[in-house]
Design a protein around this motif. Structure first.
Motif, PDB file in Angstrom:
ATOM      1  N   ILE B  22       0.865  -1.076   0.186  1.00  0.00           N
ATOM      2  CA  ILE B  22      -0.027   0.112   0.117  1.00  0.00           C
ATOM      3  C   ILE B  22       0.889   1.240  -0.086  1.00  0.00           C
ATOM      4  CG2 ILE B  22      -1.768   1.248   1.483  1.00  0.00           C
ATOM      5  CD1 ILE B  22      -2.669  -1.587   2.303  1.00  0.00           C
ATOM      6  N   LYS B  23       1.940   1.190   0.810  1.00  0.00           N
ATOM      7  CA  LYS B  23       2.928   2.313   1.057  1.00  0.00           C
ATOM      8  C   LYS B  23       3.398   2.753  -0.592  1.00  0.00           C
ATOM      9  CE  LYS B  23       2.615   5.093   4.848  1.00  0.00           C
ATOM     10  NZ  LYS B  23       1.588   5.956   4.424  1.00  0.00           N
ATOM     11  N   ALA B  24       4.075   1.419  -0.877  1.00  0.00           N
ATOM     12  CA  ALA B  24       4.679   1.725  -2.105  1.00  0.00           C
ATOM     13  C   ALA B  24       3.825   2.310  -3.324  1.00  0.00           C
ATOM     14  CB  ALA B  24       5.171   0.532  -2.456  1.00  0.00           C
ATOM     15  N   ARG B  25       2.693   2.097  -3.373  1.00  0.00           N
ATOM     16  CA  ARG B  25       1.982   2.697  -4.450  1.00  0.00           C
ATOM     17  C   ARG B  25       1.518   3.902  -3.972  1.00  0.00           C
ATOM     18  NH1 ARG B  25       0.206   2.079  -8.970  1.00  0.00           N
ATOM     19  NH2 ARG B  25      -1.960   2.811  -8.575  1.00  0.00           N
ATOM     20  N   GLU B  26       1.358   4.122  -2.707  1.00  0.00           N
ATOM     21  CA  GLU B  26       1.203   5.783  -2.321  1.00  0.00           C
ATOM     22  C   GLU B  26       2.267   6.576  -2.677  1.00  0.00           C
ATOM     23  OE1 GLU B  26      -2.101   4.968   1.562  1.00  0.00           O
ATOM     24  OE2 GLU B  26      -0.065   5.792   1.985  1.00  0.00           O
ATOM     25  N   LYS B  74      -7.926  -2.137   1.646  1.00  0.00           N
ATOM     26  CA  LYS B  74      -7.092  -0.815   1.402  1.00  0.00           C
ATOM     27  C   LYS B  74      -6.259  -1.078   0.226  1.00  0.00           C
ATOM     28  CE  LYS B  74      -4.787   2.984   3.534  1.00  0.00           C
ATOM     29  NZ  LYS B  74      -3.996   3.287   4.831  1.00  0.00           N
ATOM     30  N   ALA B  75      -5.654  -2.206   0.044  1.00  0.00           N
ATOM     31  CA  ALA B  75      -4.566  -2.688  -0.726  1.00  0.00           C
ATOM     32  C   ALA B  75      -5.236  -2.771  -2.298  1.00  0.00           C
ATOM     33  CB  ALA B  75      -3.996  -4.232  -0.609  1.00  0.00           C
ATOM     34  N   ALA B  76      -6.307  -3.372  -2.373  1.00  0.00           N
ATOM     35  CA  ALA B  76      -7.181  -3.421  -3.582  1.00  0.00           C
ATOM     36  C   ALA B  76      -7.590  -1.913  -3.925  1.00  0.00           C
ATOM     37  CB  ALA B  76      -8.451  -4.170  -3.483  1.00  0.00           C
ATOM     38  N   ARG B  77      -7.880  -1.098  -3.091  1.00  0.00           N
ATOM     39  CA  ARG B  77      -8.210   0.193  -3.649  1.00  0.00           C
ATOM     40  C   ARG B  77      -7.102   1.110  -4.086  1.00  0.00           C
ATOM     41  NH1 ARG B  77     -11.374   0.476   1.141  1.00  0.00           N
ATOM     42  NH2 ARG B  77      -9.671   1.533   2.182  1.00  0.00           N
ATOM     43  N   GLU B  81      -1.429  -5.509  -6.632  1.00  0.00           N
ATOM     44  CA  GLU B  81      -2.061  -6.635  -7.088  1.00  0.00           C
ATOM     45  C   GLU B  81      -1.807  -7.709  -6.005  1.00  0.00           C
ATOM     46  OE1 GLU B  81      -1.037  -7.445 -11.312  1.00  0.00           O
ATOM     47  OE2 GLU B  81      -0.293  -5.236 -11.235  1.00  0.00           O
ATOM     48  N   VAL B  82      -2.509  -8.619  -5.975  1.00  0.00           N
ATOM     49  CA  VAL B  82      -2.097  -9.902  -5.177  1.00  0.00           C
ATOM     50  C   VAL B  82      -2.487 -11.081  -5.898  1.00  0.00           C
ATOM     51  CG1 VAL B  82      -2.580 -11.153  -2.988  1.00  0.00           C
ATOM     52  CG2 VAL B  82      -2.859  -8.487  -2.976  1.00  0.00           C
ATOM     53  N   GLN B  83      -1.308 -12.018  -5.908  1.00  0.00           N
ATOM     54  CA  GLN B  83      -1.498 -13.188  -6.524  1.00  0.00           C
ATOM     55  C   GLN B  83      -1.286 -14.469  -5.364  1.00  0.00           C
ATOM     56  OE1 GLN B  83       0.865 -14.003 -10.226  1.00  0.00           O
ATOM     57  NE2 GLN B  83       1.208 -16.089  -9.338  1.00  0.00           N
TER      58      GLN B  83
END
Lengths: 120, 425
Positions: B22-26, B74-77, B81-83
């Motif tokens: 989440i932080k990496a995306r932010e 929150k990760a999805a928003r 991506e989660v595999q």
């Protein structure tokens, strides 16, 4: 006059809280570090209660159990009795977190809700 | 084999991996993928159905699945991506990751940054060498927790718990609530390693006895466990002959410590700190291999998921901002001195930390009261932090504010020491 001691369980700090009890009445408490701790100690010395967390059966090919919780703390002495009510529950997905599972358990006014989503 | 290029690749979709993602995306990383070997994200939180999570991070009390649910959503928003159902076979120092999965076959991922977030594993019977037969009914507390809370199998009826770590205490209560007879919790040390709240809510509430300075010397039973021999120990943990007692049970749950799971890290050449069992990291949670980061229980066994989240956010930010060619900068070592088991991070770049507070995690070796934690350089005390008490079972967190950080001299190694009064002199 009696002195009672407890370890606060509101958060992991674990403050030692002391109480002075006179004729069954709470006279003085000290050792808490926050308002929640003070309120908890007051209640713990007079009528202890706990959030109940457990699981109920669910028919799913991914899991066998669905985690649930009580929306409010239950009287401590009712926890084991409440488990018998939960043992009779059997569900099927889909389930949403927060979904009502059992209303007014043991006539306490407290509900049991799901703590996770579970898709079909 | 298909190859995929990513900005940030994270191994493990527990609280550490999701928090980092989440932080990496932010922070602007474009393609962030979390790999998970289980069939769903959430990690061990999915089986930790008890409450007590989130008090520090969310200021409200959540159960494990609820805490996980917040991060999964929150990760999805956030576009992480989660595999799932995917096992990582190898992490190469070049940040190439090879995976195997029933659904996707063999895959190769090339990432600008890799974050190790595999968590930890429980020590088993073999790790503590209990004598006796090899009957069914001896399992780790976490395994019993998965059977009971997710799969829906009760592992036994009459239970003994060895080890008073948090999982052991929580499982003692869980077994009791499911109708088992819980004979007691045995602890080798003179104090418990669990949080105080768990001793109160899991044992005292249900009148489950806690036997300190006692251990299990032998197990009995041919096919199924029939009982254990409990024995008292001296101060050094040596068993005291003549104190043996037979305790009938069909189930022995072991809660005897956790080990960071670093097989992949080791194979990649990541340097491991023997004191934590996890990678040596700097303040941004980068390991000795540039571009490979680590966070959560893979770095140090945390007490609280909330702390895992805090650490994973540090790693997620660093992973997103990682630029190659900057890794030769000067670093100061942070050493755990007298009284401390370890300090994380083990390295810091003081110049780079200017203007930012520095969070240090450390673990005490013994319980102490009226404690002073000191930060020293060249044998001189630079900063001091008083604490009312410390316990080995409860991680110590010290935040050095930016102004105080100025007291430290760049280029000089740092020692952290602890002084305090012992409970028994």
């Amino acid at each position: 006059m009696a002195e009672k001691k407890l370890i606060c369980v509101i958060c992991p700090v674990g403050c030692e809280i002391m109480a002075t009890i006179e004729n069954g009445e709470l006279k003085k408490i000290k050792g808490y570090r926050c308002e929640q701790g003070r309120d908890y100690a007051r209640e713990e010395f007079t009528s202890p209660s706990r959030i109940l967390t457990a699981t109920v059966r669910i028919k799913s090919n991914r899991v066998g159990q669905l985690p649930v919780r009580s929306t409010e703390p239950l009287p401590r002495e009712k926890l084991e009795e409440a488990m018998f009510s939960l043992a009779r529950v059997k569900l099927e997905p889909p389930i949403k977190e927060g979904q009502l599972i059992l209303k007014d358990i043991l006539k306490t006014g407290v509900d049991i809700v799901a703590t996770r989503d579970l898709e079909k | 084999m298909q190859t995929y290029d990513l900005d940030v690749l994270i191994i493990g979709a527990g609280p550490a991996g999701l928090g980092a993602g989440i932080k990496a995306r932010e922070m602007g990383a474009r393609r962030v993928l979390v790999l998970e070997r289980d069939f769903e994200a959430g990690g061990i939180l999915n089986q930790c159905i008890h409450n007590g999570f989130g008090l520090q991070y969310f200021s409200e009390e959540l159960t494990g699945p609820e805490y996980a649910g917040r991060f999964i959503r929150k990760a999805a928003r956030a576009g992480v991506e989660v595999q799932t159902d995917t096992m990582v076979l190898e992490v190469k120092p070049s940040r190439e990751v090879i995976t195997s999965s029933k659904k996707y076959g063999l895959q190769r991922f090339r990432a600008k940054s890799v974050v190790l977030a595999m968590g930890c594993r429980e020590r088993t019977r073999d790790a503590i060498q209990i004598y006796g037969t090899r009957p069914a009914g001896i399992l780790t507390a976490g395994t019993a927790q998965r059977y009971t809370n997710i799969e829906g199998f009760l592992p036994g009826r009459q239970v003994v718990v060895l080890g008073s770590g948090d999982i052991g205490l929580i499982m003692a209560r869980r077994m009791k609530l499911e109708g088992c007879q819980v004979q007691g919790v045995y602890e080798l040390l003179p104090y418990t390693n669990g949080l105080s709240r768990n001793v109160v809510q899991c044992l005292n509430d249900f009148s489950i006895p806690l036997y300190l300075q006692q251990t299990i010397a032998r197990v009995h039973g041919d096919h199924r466990l029939e009982g254990v021999t409990a024995v008292k120990v001296d101060k050094k943990g040596k068993t005291l002959p003549g104190t043996e007692e037979f305790v009938p049970c069909d189930t022995l749950l072991l809660s005897v410590g956790l080990i960071p799971e670093n097989e992949l890290s080791r194979k990649a050449g990541v340097e491991i700190d023997p004191r934590t069992g996890g990678p040596i990291v700097n303040q941004g949670r980068m390991t000795n291999i540039p571009g490979i980061f680590a966070c959560g229980n893979v770095v140090q066994v945390h007490d609280l998921a909330d702390d895992v989240t805090v650490e994973s956010e540090i790693a997620g930010i660093s992973a997103a901002l990682f630029e190659r060619g900057k890794e030769t900068e000067q670093k100061e070592k942070i050493d755990a001195g007298k009284g401390l088991g370890y300090v994380v991070p083990q390295e810091i770049n003081l110049d780079k930390q200017r203007g930012e507070p520095l969070l240090l995690f450390m673990r005490a070796e013994l319980p102490r009261q009226k404690v002073k934690i000191t930060i020293n350089q060249e044998g001189k005390e630079k900063l001091a932090f008083p604490l009312p008490f410390i316990k080995p079972g409860e991680i110590i967190k010290i935040t050095i504010e930016p102004d105080d950080l100025r007291e430290l001299i760049p280029g000089k190694d740092i020692q952290v020491t602890v002084r305090g009064e012992g409970k028994n002199g």
